[in-house]
Design a protein around this motif. Structure first.
Motif, PDB file in Angstrom:
ATOM      1  N   LEU A  92      21.455 -26.262  33.360  1.00  0.00           N
ATOM      2  CA  LEU A  92      21.071 -24.921  32.941  1.00  0.00           C
ATOM      3  C   LEU A  92      20.707 -24.878  31.458  1.00  0.00           C
ATOM      4  O   LEU A  92      19.842 -24.096  31.052  1.00  0.00           O
ATOM      5  CB  LEU A  92      22.200 -23.932  33.251  1.00  0.00           C
ATOM      6  N   GLN A  93      21.338 -25.716  30.651  1.00  0.00           N
ATOM      7  CA  GLN A  93      20.962 -25.805  29.243  1.00  0.00           C
ATOM      8  C   GLN A  93      19.525 -26.293  29.085  1.00  0.00           C
ATOM      9  O   GLN A  93      18.844 -25.966  28.104  1.00  0.00           O
ATOM     10  CB  GLN A  93      21.924 -26.736  28.500  1.00  0.00           C
ATOM     11  N   TRP A  94      19.064 -27.072  30.057  1.00  0.00           N
ATOM     12  CA  TRP A  94      17.678 -27.557  30.063  1.00  0.00           C
ATOM     13  C   TRP A  94      16.759 -26.588  30.815  1.00  0.00           C
ATOM     14  O   TRP A  94      15.595 -26.915  31.069  1.00  0.00           O
ATOM     15  CB  TRP A  94      17.614 -28.936  30.721  1.00  0.00           C
ATOM     16  N   ASP A  95      17.266 -25.408  31.174  1.00  0.00           N
ATOM     17  CA  ASP A  95      16.485 -24.398  31.899  1.00  0.00           C
ATOM     18  C   ASP A  95      15.926 -24.941  33.214  1.00  0.00           C
ATOM     19  O   ASP A  95      14.795 -24.628  33.620  1.00  0.00           O
ATOM     20  CB  ASP A  95      15.331 -23.866  31.033  1.00  0.00           C
ATOM     21  N   THR A  96      16.741 -25.729  33.898  1.00  0.00           N
ATOM     22  CA  THR A  96      16.313 -26.391  35.125  1.00  0.00           C
ATOM     23  C   THR A  96      17.080 -25.843  36.329  1.00  0.00           C
ATOM     24  O   THR A  96      18.286 -25.602  36.243  1.00  0.00           O
ATOM     25  CB  THR A  96      16.545 -27.907  35.025  1.00  0.00           C
ATOM     26  N   ASP A  97      16.392 -25.676  37.453  1.00  0.00           N
ATOM     27  CA  ASP A  97      17.031 -25.219  38.682  1.00  0.00           C
ATOM     28  C   ASP A  97      17.987 -26.289  39.209  1.00  0.00           C
ATOM     29  O   ASP A  97      17.733 -27.496  39.087  1.00  0.00           O
ATOM     30  CB  ASP A  97      15.988 -24.920  39.751  1.00  0.00           C
TER      31      ASP A  97
END
Length: 429
Positions: A92-97
């Motif tokens: 989530l820190q990498w804005d990834t699902d």
């Protein structure tokens, strides 16, 4: 072509995600990274799927490097339960699902961390609750949505895990609460999510009893109570063990198919410093094998739940009562492990003032009652446009299922009802 990385190269990862991604969804997705704490798992994976020979391997501490190199569209989390929270939060820190196996995490506080992180991220979390996708479970959901039984007032759900499947949890890491959260979290979150989803309500309070009755050093089935630390593959008293003898008859080489156990022999070639055939009577076991619980929901429904991990057969008995009628359904799992005749599952519908109706459902192929293929299709192709209701589970659903599971074992220990909202607001638990 979209990119996927796998965090936790487990047996579940291989069967549930890697194989379908390679065989069914290879024109849409590419696996671009494998991460695990045990390097032997990479070898096992690539031996099973040679087409992954070129895929980079990463240690746990190399997560950020993997994300930087692979730039995945999706992170699939299938490692040991206690590792889920780390991979989810970092993704989530990498804005990834994220697609994670159940349980989403092992504690309510970690679930709260996931919800907070998701709110700040462009990524979203999906929990792979495949029980929702069973044709029987979908039909029950549809009947409730159609108002067939009116407002739901109570649910009775009694779940039975047989001696083969049940014992498997006590041979592996699941038997330690620090790794699994206990079976009220690791296993029962499946069931709690199902009830939460059927009801469309959130759990508010739980009270429970729990015991370790069948496994552990004090079990009446322990053939050698004075000795600890045995393994099935090398045990000198295994032929005196009823659990071993039930599934390994001396006069037969017949095997029983199960995705939790490949064999009881030494599997050290599959893992580093870990064996999944530890003795089910070990002293280190610190979880329960029997639960009875009552759950109150914020919409007024009540749940009576029980589960046993050492039953003669596997399945469940379900009743759902409402202001206009009642639903009943009994399911028997794993036919190859049931030594008696049993009826095919149906759904019995009892309108409050009319005649009973028996409902047959349309079935489909695949694991977990045909649920796995439908779940995978929704995950990797998109929502079925013919389905008129939501079925994929998000982080909030994952959190509430864990809250019931943790509430159960806390109630067992503290001998009092557990308020779910207070559980979410507890600090340093």
């Amino acid at each position: 072509m979209k990119s996927i990385v796998i965090c936790g190269v487990s047996s579940r990862a291989l069967s549930m995600f890697i194989k379908p991604l390679l065989k069914q969804f290879s024109t849409i997705y590419e696996i671009t990274g494998l991460l695990d704490a045990d390097p032997k798992r990479f070898a096992v994976c690539k031996e099973a799927f040679p087409e992954l020979a070129h895929v980079p391997e990463y240690k746990e501490e190399d997560f950020d490097s993997m994300m930087s190199v692979s730039k995945p569209d999706i992170v699939i989390v299938t490692g040991r339960d206690d590792t889920h929270v780390t991979y989810i939060l970092r993704s989530l820190q990498w804005d990834t699902d994220v697609i994670t196996e159940k349980p989403m995490v092992t504690t309510v506080q970690d679930a709260k961390r996931v919800l907070e992180a998701e709110a700040k991220s462009k990524g979203k979390v999906t929990v792979a609750f495949n029980y929702r996708y069973s044709p029987y479970h979908r039909k029950i959901k549809e009947m409730i949505l159609e108002g067939k039984i009116g407002r739901v007032t109570s649910v009775d759900l009694n779940w039975y895990i047989d001696t083969y499947h049940g014992a498997s949890y006590f041979k592996r890491w699941n038997r330690s609460r620090q790794f699994s959260g206990g079976l009220s979290v690791h296993k029962s979150t499946h069931h709690f999510d199902l009830v939460n989803w059927w009801l469309g309500q959130n759990p508010a309070e739980v009270f429970a009893y729990g015991e370790l009755n069948y496994y552990g050093p004090d079990s009446e089935w322990n053939p050698l109570p004075e000795e600890d630390g045995r393994f099935c593959g090398t045990c000198r008293v295994k032929e005196k063990c009823h659990y071993y003898a039930r599934w390994h008859p001396r006069a037969s080489k017949a095997s029983v198919k199960d995705d939790h156990l490949k064999a009881d022999a030494d599997q050290s070639n599959l893992y580093t410093a870990y064996r999944p055939d530890a003795c089910i009577f070990d002293d280190e076991i610190d979880i329960e094998d029997t639960y009875v619980a009552a759950v109150k929901y914020d919409g007024g429904a009540l749940l009576s739940y029980s589960i046993i991990f050492s039953a003669p057969y596997e399945g469940y008995r379900l009743t759902i009562n409402g202001t206009k009628g009642r639903i009943e359904s009994n399911e028997f799992h794993e036919p190859s492990r049931i030594p008696f005749a049993f009826p095919e599952q149906t759904i019995e519908y009892y309108p409050l003032f009319e005649s009973k109706q028996t409902i047959q459902v349309v079935k489909n192929e695949g694991g977990h009652g045909g649920g796995d293929p439908l779940l995978l299709a929704d995950l990797f192709i998109g929502k079925d446009p013919l389905r008129q209701y939501d079925i994929l589970a998000g982080a909030e659903a994952g959190a509430y299922s864990i809250a019931v599971g943790e509430g159960i074992w806390r109630s067992v220990v503290e001998k009092k009802p557990i308020d779910i909202k207070q559980l979410f607001h507890m600090q340093n638990v």
